[in-house]
Design an enzyme around this catalytic site. Structure first.
Site, PDB file in Angstrom:
ATOM      1  N   CYS A  56     -54.033  -0.914 -33.004  1.00  0.00           N
ATOM      2  CA  CYS A  56     -53.650  -0.452 -33.386  1.00  0.00           C
ATOM      3  C   CYS A  56     -54.013   1.577 -32.678  1.00  0.00           C
ATOM      4  O   CYS A  56     -55.579   1.113 -32.962  1.00  0.00           O
ATOM      5  CB  CYS A  56     -53.104   1.055 -35.149  1.00  0.00           C
ATOM      6  SG  CYS A  56     -51.799  -0.496 -35.600  1.00  0.00           S
ATOM      7  N   GLU A  58     -55.071   4.504 -33.386  1.00  0.00           N
ATOM      8  CA  GLU A  58     -55.360   5.056 -34.533  1.00  0.00           C
ATOM      9  C   GLU A  58     -57.158   4.346 -34.540  1.00  0.00           C
ATOM     10  O   GLU A  58     -58.075   5.134 -34.494  1.00  0.00           O
ATOM     11  CB  GLU A  58     -54.821   5.601 -35.955  1.00  0.00           C
ATOM     12  CG  GLU A  58     -53.402   6.071 -36.263  1.00  0.00           C
ATOM     13  CD  GLU A  58     -52.342   5.086 -36.158  1.00  0.00           C
ATOM     14  OE1 GLU A  58     -51.389   5.035 -36.489  1.00  0.00           O
ATOM     15  OE2 GLU A  58     -52.443   3.872 -35.893  1.00  0.00           O
ATOM     16  N   ARG A  84     -40.202   8.459 -29.553  1.00  0.00           N
ATOM     17  CA  ARG A  84     -40.147   8.186 -30.852  1.00  0.00           C
ATOM     18  C   ARG A  84     -40.233   9.277 -31.676  1.00  0.00           C
ATOM     19  O   ARG A  84     -39.921   9.329 -32.783  1.00  0.00           O
ATOM     20  CB  ARG A  84     -40.543   6.964 -30.773  1.00  0.00           C
ATOM     21  CG  ARG A  84     -40.006   6.024 -30.029  1.00  0.00           C
ATOM     22  CD  ARG A  84     -40.698   5.031 -30.803  1.00  0.00           C
ATOM     23  NE  ARG A  84     -41.471   3.787 -30.350  1.00  0.00           N
ATOM     24  CZ  ARG A  84     -42.381   3.237 -30.523  1.00  0.00           C
ATOM     25  NH1 ARG A  84     -42.459   3.223 -31.318  1.00  0.00           N
ATOM     26  NH2 ARG A  84     -43.482   3.269 -29.894  1.00  0.00           N
ATOM     27  N   CYS A  90     -49.961   2.636 -40.392  1.00  0.00           N
ATOM     28  CA  CYS A  90     -49.209   1.264 -40.760  1.00  0.00           C
ATOM     29  C   CYS A  90     -50.858   1.252 -42.235  1.00  0.00           C
ATOM     30  O   CYS A  90     -51.554   1.822 -42.191  1.00  0.00           O
ATOM     31  CB  CYS A  90     -49.924  -0.098 -39.803  1.00  0.00           C
ATOM     32  SG  CYS A  90     -51.021  -0.519 -39.298  1.00  0.00           S
ATOM     33  N   TYR A 127     -57.699   1.679 -53.420  1.00  0.00           N
ATOM     34  CA  TYR A 127     -59.336   1.194 -53.294  1.00  0.00           C
ATOM     35  C   TYR A 127     -59.646   2.221 -51.831  1.00  0.00           C
ATOM     36  O   TYR A 127     -59.668   1.847 -51.050  1.00  0.00           O
ATOM     37  CB  TYR A 127     -58.829  -0.490 -52.801  1.00  0.00           C
ATOM     38  CG  TYR A 127     -60.320  -1.228 -52.489  1.00  0.00           C
ATOM     39  CD1 TYR A 127     -60.926  -1.528 -54.125  1.00  0.00           C
ATOM     40  CD2 TYR A 127     -60.893  -1.030 -51.429  1.00  0.00           C
ATOM     41  CE1 TYR A 127     -62.190  -2.370 -53.407  1.00  0.00           C
ATOM     42  CE2 TYR A 127     -62.647  -2.083 -51.018  1.00  0.00           C
ATOM     43  CZ  TYR A 127     -62.693  -2.409 -52.861  1.00  0.00           C
ATOM     44  OH  TYR A 127     -63.475  -2.634 -52.335  1.00  0.00           O
TER      45      TYR A 127
END
Length: 138
Positions: A56, A58, A84, A90, A127
């Protein structure tokens, strides 16, 4: 979960949108990310889509930032191509961003409702990898 909103870095959103408009072409690059480094620089990147699960935007940005000597990021945003707008990270990116930058702010939301939130707010009951590592001296 802090539910605290921070001021939105609109320059960052504009930088990511510019990269999405000018650098994302076809199906290989469909997302752009921009982050503000602790020293004030804006770093940008695009995703590298591949059917095997390319990274991705990021995650590409984390490596790009390190290559430029920026190891502390304050805020990040991702913007999709074809107008968009802002796209939230994600699940995998949320976890990686939290592990690398636990105080990071992430810009999320649509149109006039964009806001900056702490990365931990995007992963309730999270976590934290660093908290589960064995003490090398213990």
């Amino acid at each position: 979960m802090s539910t605290q909103n921070h001021s939105v870095d609109h320059e960052l959103v504009q930088a990511a949108a510019h990269v999405a408009r000018t650098r994302c072409r076809g199906d290989n690059h469909t997302m752009a990310a921009a982050a503000r480094a602790q020293d004030g620089r804006i770093i940008t990147a695009v995703n590298a889509y591949h059917f095997t699960g390319g990274p991705c935007a990021e995650l590409v940005l984390i490596g790009t930032a390190a290559a430029q000597g920026a190891y502390e990021l304050e805020t990040i945003v991702a913007v999709g191509d074809r107008e968009r707008g802002v796209v939230p990270p994600c699940g995998r990116c949320r976890q990686v961003l939290l592990d690398y930058f636990p105080t990071l702010k992430v810009i999320v939301g649509k149109d006039d409702r964009v806001r900056a939130v702490p990365i931990a707010d995007l992963l309730p009951e999270t976590y934290v990898w660093a908290e589960h590592q064995l003490d090398p001296e213990g």
